[in-house]
Motif scaffolding. Structure first.
Motif, PDB file in Angstrom:
ATOM      1  N   PHE A 243       0.826  -1.190   0.000  1.00  0.00           N
ATOM      2  CA  PHE A 243       0.000   0.000   0.000  1.00  0.00           C
ATOM      3  C   PHE A 243       0.868   1.250   0.000  1.00  0.00           C
ATOM      4  CE2 PHE A 243      -2.346  -3.379   2.089  1.00  0.00           C
ATOM      5  CZ  PHE A 243      -3.573  -3.338   1.438  1.00  0.00           C
ATOM      6  N   GLN A 244       0.268   2.339  -0.473  1.00  0.00           N
ATOM      7  CA  GLN A 244       0.913   3.642  -0.434  1.00  0.00           C
ATOM      8  C   GLN A 244       0.476   4.384   0.825  1.00  0.00           C
ATOM      9  OE1 GLN A 244       3.167   4.490  -2.708  1.00  0.00           O
ATOM     10  NE2 GLN A 244       2.811   2.599  -3.884  1.00  0.00           N
ATOM     11  N   ASP A 245       1.230   5.405   1.184  1.00  0.00           N
ATOM     12  CA  ASP A 245       0.862   6.215   2.348  1.00  0.00           C
ATOM     13  C   ASP A 245      -0.527   6.825   2.140  1.00  0.00           C
ATOM     14  OD1 ASP A 245       3.246   5.612   3.464  1.00  0.00           O
ATOM     15  OD2 ASP A 245       4.157   7.598   3.255  1.00  0.00           O
ATOM     16  N   GLY A 246      -1.381   6.662   3.136  1.00  0.00           N
ATOM     17  CA  GLY A 246      -2.752   7.155   3.047  1.00  0.00           C
ATOM     18  C   GLY A 246      -3.758   6.083   2.702  1.00  0.00           C
ATOM     19  N   ASP A 247      -3.308   4.947   2.149  1.00  0.00           N
ATOM     20  CA  ASP A 247      -4.210   3.822   1.915  1.00  0.00           C
ATOM     21  C   ASP A 247      -4.544   3.143   3.237  1.00  0.00           C
ATOM     22  OD1 ASP A 247      -3.981   4.431  -0.732  1.00  0.00           O
ATOM     23  OD2 ASP A 247      -2.505   2.865  -1.166  1.00  0.00           O
ATOM     24  N   PHE A 248      -5.668   2.487   3.290  1.00  0.00           N
ATOM     25  CA  PHE A 248      -6.030   1.763   4.509  1.00  0.00           C
ATOM     26  C   PHE A 248      -6.878   0.547   4.153  1.00  0.00           C
ATOM     27  CE2 PHE A 248      -9.584   4.599   3.804  1.00  0.00           C
ATOM     28  CZ  PHE A 248     -10.701   3.855   4.150  1.00  0.00           C
ATOM     29  N   TYR A 249      -6.867  -0.428   5.030  1.00  0.00           N
ATOM     30  CA  TYR A 249      -7.729  -1.600   4.923  1.00  0.00           C
ATOM     31  C   TYR A 249      -8.391  -1.828   6.278  1.00  0.00           C
ATOM     32  CZ  TYR A 249      -3.487  -3.832   6.801  1.00  0.00           C
ATOM     33  OH  TYR A 249      -2.401  -4.157   7.562  1.00  0.00           O
ATOM     34  N   VAL A 250      -9.509  -2.521   6.264  1.00  0.00           N
ATOM     35  CA  VAL A 250     -10.372  -2.651   7.435  1.00  0.00           C
ATOM     36  C   VAL A 250     -10.449  -4.117   7.842  1.00  0.00           C
ATOM     37  CG1 VAL A 250     -12.662  -2.181   8.390  1.00  0.00           C
ATOM     38  CG2 VAL A 250     -11.706  -0.674   6.644  1.00  0.00           C
TER      39      VAL A 250
ATOM     40  N   HIS B  99      -6.591   0.054   9.409  1.00  0.00           N
ATOM     41  CA  HIS B  99      -5.137  -0.029   9.326  1.00  0.00           C
ATOM     42  C   HIS B  99      -4.674   0.995   8.280  1.00  0.00           C
ATOM     43  CE1 HIS B  99      -5.021  -3.901  11.598  1.00  0.00           C
ATOM     44  NE2 HIS B  99      -6.233  -4.015  11.071  1.00  0.00           N
ATOM     45  N   LEU B 100      -4.157   2.126   8.759  1.00  0.00           N
ATOM     46  CA  LEU B 100      -3.746   3.225   7.885  1.00  0.00           C
ATOM     47  C   LEU B 100      -2.266   3.094   7.559  1.00  0.00           C
ATOM     48  CD1 LEU B 100      -4.412   5.913   6.479  1.00  0.00           C
ATOM     49  CD2 LEU B 100      -3.937   7.071   8.655  1.00  0.00           C
ATOM     50  N   ALA B 101      -1.953   2.958   6.290  1.00  0.00           N
ATOM     51  CA  ALA B 101      -0.561   2.828   5.858  1.00  0.00           C
ATOM     52  C   ALA B 101       0.146   4.168   5.994  1.00  0.00           C
ATOM     53  CB  ALA B 101      -0.494   2.326   4.415  1.00  0.00           C
ATOM     54  N   ALA B 102       1.273   4.171   6.692  1.00  0.00           N
ATOM     55  CA  ALA B 102       2.023   5.408   6.919  1.00  0.00           C
ATOM     56  C   ALA B 102       3.463   5.063   7.270  1.00  0.00           C
ATOM     57  CB  ALA B 102       1.387   6.243   8.028  1.00  0.00           C
TER      58      ALA B 102
ATOM     59  N   SER C  62      -0.765  12.835   2.301  1.00  0.00           N
ATOM     60  CA  SER C  62      -1.510  11.622   1.972  1.00  0.00           C
ATOM     61  C   SER C  62      -2.115  10.964   3.203  1.00  0.00           C
ATOM     62  CB  SER C  62      -0.590  10.631   1.244  1.00  0.00           C
ATOM     63  OG  SER C  62       0.560  10.340   2.023  1.00  0.00           O
ATOM     64  N   VAL C  63      -1.431  11.016   4.332  1.00  0.00           N
ATOM     65  CA  VAL C  63      -1.973  10.406   5.550  1.00  0.00           C
ATOM     66  C   VAL C  63      -3.177  11.212   6.055  1.00  0.00           C
ATOM     67  CG1 VAL C  63      -1.453   9.733   7.919  1.00  0.00           C
ATOM     68  CG2 VAL C  63       0.272   9.435   6.140  1.00  0.00           C
ATOM     69  N   ILE C  64      -3.109  12.551   5.951  1.00  0.00           N
ATOM     70  CA  ILE C  64      -4.249  13.382   6.334  1.00  0.00           C
ATOM     71  C   ILE C  64      -5.455  13.087   5.444  1.00  0.00           C
ATOM     72  CG2 ILE C  64      -5.082  15.750   6.525  1.00  0.00           C
ATOM     73  CD1 ILE C  64      -3.144  15.112   8.686  1.00  0.00           C
ATOM     74  N   LEU C  65      -5.222  12.937   4.152  1.00  0.00           N
ATOM     75  CA  LEU C  65      -6.312  12.578   3.246  1.00  0.00           C
ATOM     76  C   LEU C  65      -6.838  11.177   3.538  1.00  0.00           C
ATOM     77  CD1 LEU C  65      -4.941  14.012  -0.139  1.00  0.00           C
ATOM     78  CD2 LEU C  65      -6.572  15.048   1.458  1.00  0.00           C
ATOM     79  N   GLY C  66      -5.950  10.297   4.014  1.00  0.00           N
ATOM     80  CA  GLY C  66      -6.419   8.974   4.433  1.00  0.00           C
ATOM     81  C   GLY C  66      -7.371   9.062   5.608  1.00  0.00           C
ATOM     82  N   LEU C  67      -7.121   9.996   6.530  1.00  0.00           N
ATOM     83  CA  LEU C  67      -8.054  10.209   7.639  1.00  0.00           C
ATOM     84  C   LEU C  67      -9.419  10.646   7.127  1.00  0.00           C
ATOM     85  CD1 LEU C  67      -5.798  12.051  10.250  1.00  0.00           C
ATOM     86  CD2 LEU C  67      -6.510   9.669  10.283  1.00  0.00           C
ATOM     87  N   ARG C  68      -9.434  11.497   6.113  1.00  0.00           N
ATOM     88  CA  ARG C  68     -10.714  11.939   5.544  1.00  0.00           C
ATOM     89  C   ARG C  68     -11.487  10.764   4.954  1.00  0.00           C
ATOM     90  NH1 ARG C  68     -12.713  13.308   0.544  1.00  0.00           N
ATOM     91  NH2 ARG C  68     -14.341  14.928   0.536  1.00  0.00           N
ATOM     92  N   HIS C  69     -10.794   9.894   4.235  1.00  0.00           N
ATOM     93  CA  HIS C  69     -11.461   8.728   3.658  1.00  0.00           C
ATOM     94  C   HIS C  69     -11.987   7.798   4.757  1.00  0.00           C
ATOM     95  CE1 HIS C  69     -10.177  10.272  -0.073  1.00  0.00           C
ATOM     96  NE2 HIS C  69      -8.948   9.775  -0.078  1.00  0.00           N
ATOM     97  N   ILE C  70     -11.249   7.668   5.841  1.00  0.00           N
ATOM     98  CA  ILE C  70     -11.704   6.827   6.945  1.00  0.00           C
ATOM     99  C   ILE C  70     -12.966   7.404   7.574  1.00  0.00           C
ATOM    100  CG2 ILE C  70     -11.116   6.058   9.276  1.00  0.00           C
ATOM    101  CD1 ILE C  70      -8.258   5.681   8.356  1.00  0.00           C
ATOM    102  N   LEU C  71     -13.012   8.720   7.757  1.00  0.00           N
ATOM    103  CA  LEU C  71     -14.211   9.344   8.315  1.00  0.00           C
ATOM    104  C   LEU C  71     -15.405   9.192   7.378  1.00  0.00           C
ATOM    105  CD1 LEU C  71     -12.267  10.542  10.460  1.00  0.00           C
ATOM    106  CD2 LEU C  71     -13.568  12.668  10.283  1.00  0.00           C
TER     107      LEU C  71
END
Length: 611
Positions: A454-461, A475-478, A497-506
């Protein structure tokens, strides 16, 4: 067989077989009517209409293929235009044409059904197979003929468990889960002891071989051979224990789901009430009674459940916000463990905020200094397991789930650090509702595009029912080492990218009924020596402001639902820095302020009397 014959004739005569499975119907339709020519489907439509001017009647005929789909509106318009019909006739033509097509389709379905019956009568063996298949489909279609078949993995078990856990059977299911928990803990403890003894014996053997190397007892080749043998022995013993653990967990899962199925069947037979005199209930109770004689496992009573409910906490007024300190955690200050136990002391403050310009939404925010995995790990104290399980399972199948963001590396296969510790926590007890944690990772890897990278900001549940306070883990990739560096303070922005990953998680949180989310507000689970107070305050301010914007977006996503956000900071943060963060939070979010209406009324009445 009489019931099967009745089902077949009912399906064939009414044409219901087509409604069950179109593909199955089409296959048999081709087999049965393969010798029928095309004219078999053709029907002659005759229509007579009169012209209002000369009152003359005109008649025309039309050949229609009933097996093909017909657009009645288009066909009637084309007919009216071809025969120069008046406009007032077109409505009657459309109605007559529609009735003709529907009636001829019914006749065709009847003819097809009669041909099927004739062919079934000519071939009794084939008819018996079809009768059995149709009878099975009949039982699946009509609820009155459906028998209770236990459960499967497509939602039936969740329905049964949800009803049982909100009934009198909750206490016996909790006790059974704790019994299974201690059995798994014993297997894990025996594995650790066995591996420790093997490691100690191998160290002595290697020490003796190294002391006598280049002598008549051992050569360098003998030492290398001994090292290979020890490595093979370790892998073999570890493999044996893994098989034993997997067998134990699988047997517990089957037994538990079977108990739930049988208890639910007894509850249905007892008019929706748990039958405490039923065979399954008494059988499980006897097993628990036998276990309680050799351990401290007892059936949880309603009184004990009330005693284990979390305390409300003591409110301490502090400026324009209220600081909440959990009394039970303050009492356990002396029970701090080095591995981040549940009873470790922590700092906590709670806020109530309003977000939105016109339609305001109220949210709860908690600022907590604690290990992030404390929301996953069960307490080691006797009786706490059931209390923690009670809170988690009551909301397992509800619209108020609890989530956790866990920072992970970019590879799903790597098992190290916090990820390894989380995996060990998941294996401390059996997962009764979802696939095991490792199985979920395997499934995620098979579906990922980059084969588990995964790239930074990607996540899996991952989904869990055997953790302390969490149902869902994001699980947020960082790159945590880069995020903790002092240089990241200058390069970090809201477009990271990690901040944008938080937005996608929300966004996922708002659409999947997650009511509580624990967020590492510093985007790291541990602090280094370079992370001074200025770095912590700047990072927390950036993430809080971004989360505020994301939470305001959530109102457009879910319609403005109140939620709880838990901002978690590492436990080694200083008290001064923690309270500085708590003072900064009301400046970023709009907190609610209490108003003393009684004093205002008194002052207003006093002023009126003065005048």
């Amino acid at each position: 067989m009489f019931f099967a014959n009745k089902c077949v004739r009912s399906y064939l005569s009414c044409g219901l077989l087509k409604c069950i499975n179109p593909a199955w119907f089409s296959e048999w339709r081709m087999v049965l009517l393969q010798d029928c020519p095309d004219p078999y489907y053709e029907r002659t439509f005759t229509y007579t209409f009169s012209n209002r001017d000369d009152q003359s009647k005109k008649t025309f005929t039309l050949q229609l293929n009933i097996s093909e789909p017909q657009n009645i509106d288009e066909l009637s318009s084309r007919i009216a235009g071809h025969h120069n019909m008046p406009c007032f006739v077109e409505g009657n033509l459309k109605e007559a044409l529609n009735k003709f097509v529907e009636s001829e389709k019914i006749k065709l379905s009847h003819d097809v059904s009669m041909k099927r019956i004739e062919r079934f009568n000519q071939n009794p063996v084939n008819a018996a197979e079809i009768e059995k298949s149709v009878a099975m489909k009949y039982g699946k279609t009509w609820a009155g003929f459906t028998k209770f078949r236990g459960f499967d993995d497509n939602g039936e078990f969740s329905t049964m468990y949800h009803k049982l856990i909100h009934s009198q059977a909750m206490y016996i299911l909790l006790s059974l889960e704790e019994n299974y928990y201690h059995c798994v803990q014993k297997v894990i403890s025996d594995q650790e002891n066995s591996m420790l003894k093997l490691r100690e014996r191998q160290e002595l053997e290697m020490q003796r071989a190294c002391e006598h190397i280049n002598s008549s007892l051992y050569t360098e080749a003998d030492v290398n051979e001994l090292a290979d043998k020890q490595s093979a022995d370790t892998e073999r013993l570890l493999g044996d224990w893994r098989k034993k653990y997997a067998k134990q967990v699988e047997n517990q899962r089957k037994e538990y789901r079977n108990v739930v199925s049988r208890l639910y069947a007894e509850m249905i037979a007892n008019d929706g009430k748990v039958d405490e005199h039923g065979h399954t209930y008494n059988e499980v109770k006897k097993i628990l009674d036998l276990s309680s004689k050799s351990s401290d496992i007892n059936i949880l009573s309603p009184y004990v459940a009330q005693q284990h409910e979390p305390r409300s906490g003591k409110q301490v007024q502090k400026g324009s916000k209220s600081a909440v300190t959990n009394d039970s955690l303050v009492e356990n200050v002396d029970e701090i463990s080095s591995d981040g136990n549940f009873n470790a002391a922590r700092l906590e403050e709670s806020f109530t905020i309003n977000l939105g310009a016109q339609m305001k939404t109220m949210h709860n925010i908690r600022l907590i200094a604690a290990p992030i995995l404390q929301y996953c790990r069960h307490s080691n104290q006797s009786g706490d397991v059931q209390a923690q399980r009670l809170q988690t399972i009551l909301s397992l199948y509800s619209n108020s789930l609890s989530g956790l963001i866990l920072l992970s590396d970019n590879s799903i296969d790597s098992v190290s650090g916090l990820k390894s510790e989380f995996s060990s926590i998941c294996e401390e007890s059996t997962e009764f509702h979802f696939p095991q944690y490792r199985e979920q990772l395997t499934e995620i890897k098979s579906r990922s595009v980059a084969d588990g990278t995964f790239q930074d900001g990607d996540f899996y549940v991952t989904k869990h029912s055997n953790l302390s306070k969490v149902h869902i883990v994001f699980h947020l990739a960082a790159n945590t080492s880069s995020l903790r560096s002092s240089e990241s303070s200058a390069t970090m922005s809201s477009r990271h990218s990690v901040i944008l990953g938080l937005r996608h998680i929300l966004k996922v949180m708002s659409s999947h009924d997650v009511g509580t989310l624990s967020v590492p507000i510093l985007l790291c689970h541990e602090l280094s020596a370079k992370n001074d107070e200025a770095w912590i305050v700047k990072r927390a301010e950036l993430v809080m402001k971004c989360l505020k914007g994301f939470m305001m977006e959530m109102a457009a996503w879910d319609g403005g639902i109140s939620r709880t956000m838990q901002f978690v900071v590492p436990p080694d943060i200083s008290d001064r820095t923690f309270y500085r963060l708590s003072a900064m939070l009301p400046e970023i979010f709009r907190t609610t302020s209490a108003r003393n209406l009684t004093s205002s009324k008194v002052s207003s009445s006093a002023s009126q009397n003065k005048h």
